[in-house]
Design an enzyme around this catalytic site. Structure first.
Site, mmCIF file in Angstrom:
data_model
loop_
_atom_site.group_PDB
_atom_site.id
_atom_site.type_symbol
_atom_site.label_atom_id
_atom_site.label_comp_id
_atom_site.label_asym_id
_atom_site.label_seq_id
_atom_site.Cartn_x
_atom_site.Cartn_y
_atom_site.Cartn_z
ATOM 1 N N ARG A 178 -4.960 -5.649 -0.276
ATOM 2 C CA ARG A 178 -4.370 -5.252 1.024
ATOM 3 C C ARG A 178 -3.220 -6.167 1.432
ATOM 4 O O ARG A 178 -3.034 -6.479 2.609
ATOM 5 C CB ARG A 178 -5.427 -5.214 2.142
ATOM 6 C CG ARG A 178 -6.597 -4.306 1.877
ATOM 7 C CD ARG A 178 -6.210 -2.824 1.799
ATOM 8 N NE ARG A 178 -7.360 -2.083 1.330
ATOM 9 C CZ ARG A 178 -7.573 -1.784 0.038
ATOM 10 N NH1 ARG A 178 -6.693 -2.132 -0.898
ATOM 11 N NH2 ARG A 178 -8.633 -1.114 -0.319
ATOM 12 N N SER A 227 -9.960 -0.035 8.956
ATOM 13 C CA SER A 227 -10.775 -1.237 8.714
ATOM 14 C C SER A 227 -10.116 -2.433 9.393
ATOM 15 O O SER A 227 -8.963 -2.754 9.118
ATOM 16 C CB SER A 227 -10.892 -1.504 7.214
ATOM 17 O OG SER A 227 -11.651 -0.480 6.619
ATOM 18 N N GLU A 297 -7.459 -7.397 8.638
ATOM 19 C CA GLU A 297 -6.697 -6.469 7.786
ATOM 20 C C GLU A 297 -5.657 -5.752 8.646
ATOM 21 O O GLU A 297 -4.522 -5.545 8.227
ATOM 22 C CB GLU A 297 -7.630 -5.441 7.128
ATOM 23 C CG GLU A 297 -6.876 -4.438 6.269
ATOM 24 C CD GLU A 297 -7.786 -3.554 5.434
ATOM 25 O OE1 GLU A 297 -8.873 -4.003 5.015
ATOM 26 O OE2 GLU A 297 -7.398 -2.391 5.194
HETATM 27 C C1 LIG Z 1 -9.345 6.229 10.029
HETATM 28 C C2 LIG Z 1 -8.593 5.270 9.153
HETATM 29 C C3 LIG Z 1 -8.992 5.072 7.843
HETATM 30 C C4 LIG Z 1 -8.303 4.171 7.019
HETATM 31 N N1 LIG Z 1 -8.728 4.000 5.727
HETATM 32 C C5 LIG Z 1 -8.046 3.150 4.923
HETATM 33 C C6 LIG Z 1 -8.460 2.958 3.556
HETATM 34 O O1 LIG Z 1 -9.405 3.533 3.080
HETATM 35 N N2 LIG Z 1 -7.753 2.094 2.801
HETATM 36 C C7 LIG Z 1 -6.672 1.413 3.273
HETATM 37 O O2 LIG Z 1 -6.061 0.658 2.514
HETATM 38 N N3 LIG Z 1 -6.264 1.578 4.558
HETATM 39 C C8 LIG Z 1 -6.917 2.425 5.385
HETATM 40 N N4 LIG Z 1 -6.520 2.576 6.684
HETATM 41 C C9 LIG Z 1 -5.399 1.776 7.181
HETATM 42 C C10 LIG Z 1 -4.030 2.463 7.076
HETATM 43 O O3 LIG Z 1 -4.145 3.878 7.038
HETATM 44 C C11 LIG Z 1 -3.257 1.988 5.864
HETATM 45 O O4 LIG Z 1 -3.028 0.588 5.901
HETATM 46 C C12 LIG Z 1 -1.894 2.686 5.768
HETATM 47 O O5 LIG Z 1 -1.331 2.411 4.516
HETATM 48 C C13 LIG Z 1 -0.935 2.259 6.868
HETATM 49 O O6 LIG Z 1 0.142 3.164 6.887
HETATM 50 P P1 LIG Z 1 0.942 3.416 8.250
HETATM 51 O O7 LIG Z 1 2.058 4.365 7.956
HETATM 52 O O8 LIG Z 1 0.026 3.838 9.331
HETATM 53 O O9 LIG Z 1 1.512 1.961 8.513
HETATM 54 P P2 LIG Z 1 1.568 1.167 9.911
HETATM 55 O O10 LIG Z 1 0.205 1.014 10.467
HETATM 56 O O11 LIG Z 1 2.600 1.795 10.783
HETATM 57 O O12 LIG Z 1 2.091 -0.244 9.399
HETATM 58 C C14 LIG Z 1 1.238 -1.052 8.612
HETATM 59 C C15 LIG Z 1 2.074 -2.131 7.948
HETATM 60 O O13 LIG Z 1 2.981 -1.529 7.048
HETATM 61 C C16 LIG Z 1 4.326 -1.857 7.407
HETATM 62 N N5 LIG Z 1 5.140 -0.663 7.141
HETATM 63 C C17 LIG Z 1 4.944 0.605 7.569
HETATM 64 N N6 LIG Z 1 5.899 1.414 7.094
HETATM 65 C C18 LIG Z 1 6.720 0.632 6.357
HETATM 66 C C19 LIG Z 1 7.909 0.866 5.599
HETATM 67 N N7 LIG Z 1 8.467 2.074 5.507
HETATM 68 N N8 LIG Z 1 8.495 -0.179 4.979
HETATM 69 C C20 LIG Z 1 7.961 -1.431 5.042
HETATM 70 N N9 LIG Z 1 6.846 -1.722 5.736
HETATM 71 C C21 LIG Z 1 6.241 -0.687 6.382
HETATM 72 C C22 LIG Z 1 4.279 -2.261 8.875
HETATM 73 O O14 LIG Z 1 5.334 -3.150 9.216
HETATM 74 C C23 LIG Z 1 2.929 -2.935 8.942
HETATM 75 O O15 LIG Z 1 3.052 -4.248 8.440
HETATM 76 C C24 LIG Z 1 -7.199 3.467 7.525
HETATM 77 C C25 LIG Z 1 -6.794 3.681 8.853
HETATM 78 C C26 LIG Z 1 -7.480 4.570 9.656
HETATM 79 C C27 LIG Z 1 -7.018 4.765 11.075
#
Ligand SMILES: Cc1cc2nc3c(=O)[nH]c(=O)nc-3n(C[C@H](O)[C@H](O)[C@H](O)COP(=O)(O)OP(=O)(O)OC[C@H]3O[C@@H](n4cnc5c(N)ncnc54)[C@H](O)[C@@H]3O)c2cc1C
Length: 305
Positions: A178, A227, A297
């Site tokens: 992560r 998480s 995380e």
């Molecule tokens: C119900 C639920 C279940 C989940 N299950 C999982 C799981 O099983 N496994 C898992 O790993 N995660 C899980 N997550 C967490 C999340 O979905 C992941 O971390 C996902 O990859 C985040 O994507 P996001 O677009 O929402 O990023 P954001 O939450 O908007 O950002 C997260 C991070 O990524 C960076 N970021 C976002 N977009 C970019 C970009 N284009 N360029 C550079 N940096 C960027 C941001 O600056 C920040 O540091 C879950 C979340 C929820 C709500």
């Protein structure tokens, strides 16, 4: 230059073909539905626009890319500087020869997984269960069910904070659990994934299994951030939290989910401070009960209110 606004009368942004919104509410779209505004929310028109904008933006202005905010606590004082949110035009997914998938950073994990299934590309099913964008997944090395982005990514195209477009092989991302070593302010704009030849029906069945398992075990329709804490080596964060008696614990309108106690919830009117304080209370109780220090995380960004 874009005119200064009432949000910050002395900040002037370089020209942009996309949009720049001062004082934009991030709580309107991030999953927790709370937290302060972005000083500027910038949506570039395309990669060239983003690169020119970042290249001309003074280096002292902080830049934070966001996806759909499924892994974010935005603190109540808001985010200084520029928040970059890629518009839908950055969400194209195309199939390439050799069981490869090229996905724009604004595409959702489920969109990429579905395109891979339709093309008979196996190995990307895990993206079905991650409710974030490809950009967020590449940045976070998102994963589930024994696979993570590091296992499938070939290369990613990024725009660096100083406006350079670079194609980085997976080996350059410094991946661990992560975590990536992408520099702050670097924006992921595209990613290429490697899969293997597979049967669309079997791939679809695996995606359905993942969806059903998630539905049964996670509060998917809640205001949450996924998480909250990383699993410590050889341990499950949820089990440590449960053992420390934190299931259902509340702070204001923030609550540890009863359904999955590594998830925090905003029951309605929680502030980001409530959610973060509840997380810290959980960490303290787990430390006291088991001696283990949980690591966040969820990314916490911005200023305290
Ligand atoms: C119900 C639920 C279940 C989940 N299950 C999982 C799981 O099983 N496994 C898992 O790993 N995660 C899980 N997550 C967490 C999340 O979905 C992941 O971390 C996902 O990859 C985040 O994507 P996001 O677009 O929402 O990023 P954001 O939450 O908007 O950002 C997260 C991070 O990524 C960076 N970021 C976002 N977009 C970019 C970009 N284009 N360029 C550079 N940096 C960027 C941001 O600056 C920040 O540091 C879950 C979340 C929820 C709500």
């Amino acid at each position: 230059m874009i005119s200064p606004s009432s949000a910050n009368a002395d900040r002037v942004l370089p020209p942009l073909r996309g949009t720049a919104e001062p004082g934009a509410r991030l709580g309107d779209f991030i999953w927790f539905r709370t937290g302060g505004p972005a000083e500027w929310l910038v949506r570039p028109a395309d990669v060239d626009d983003l690169a020119a904008f970042l290249g001309a933006l003074p280096p002292n202005v902080p830049v934070l890319p966001v996806g759909v905010g499924s892994n974010l606590i935005v603190r109540d004082g808001g985010v200084p500087g520029v928040v970059i949110r890629l518009p839908k035009s950055f969400g194209t997914v195309t199939v390439e020869p050799g069981n490869r998938l090229r996905a724009g950073a604004a595409a959702m994990g489920i969109t990429a997984a579905t395109a891979a299934r339709d093309a008979g590309i196996a190995g990307l099913e895990f993206l079905r269960g991650i409710p974030g964008s490809i950009g967020g997944a590449v940045r976070m090395n998102a994963g589930a069910y024994g696979r993570e982005v590091a296992d499938t990514l070939v290369e990613t195209t990024v725009v660096t904070r100083d406006g350079e477009v670079q194609v980085l092989p997976v080996s350059a991302l410094g991946y661990s659990y992560r975590h990536s070593a992408l520099a702050a302010g670097t924006v992921v704009v595209e990613a290429v994934f490697q899969g293997a030849s597979g049967d669309p029906a079997a791939i679809g069945a695996e995606m359905d299994r993942i969806a059903a398992e998630r539905e049964a075990s996670q509060p998917l329709r809640s205001r949450t951030g996924g998480s909250t804490f990383k699993n410590p080596p050889g341990q499950k964060a949820w089990a440590l939290i449960d053992a420390a008696g934190c299931r259902g614990l509340r702070q204001g309108d923030a609550q540890v989910s009863e359904k999955h106690c590594n998830f925090l919830l905003n029951l309605g009117n929680a502030t980001a401070a409530d959610i973060e304080a509840l997380g810290e209370e959980v960490r303290a109780r787990v430390k006291s009960y088991s001696g283990i220090t949980l690591q966040w995380e969820i990314e916490r960004v911005g200023k305290r209110g």
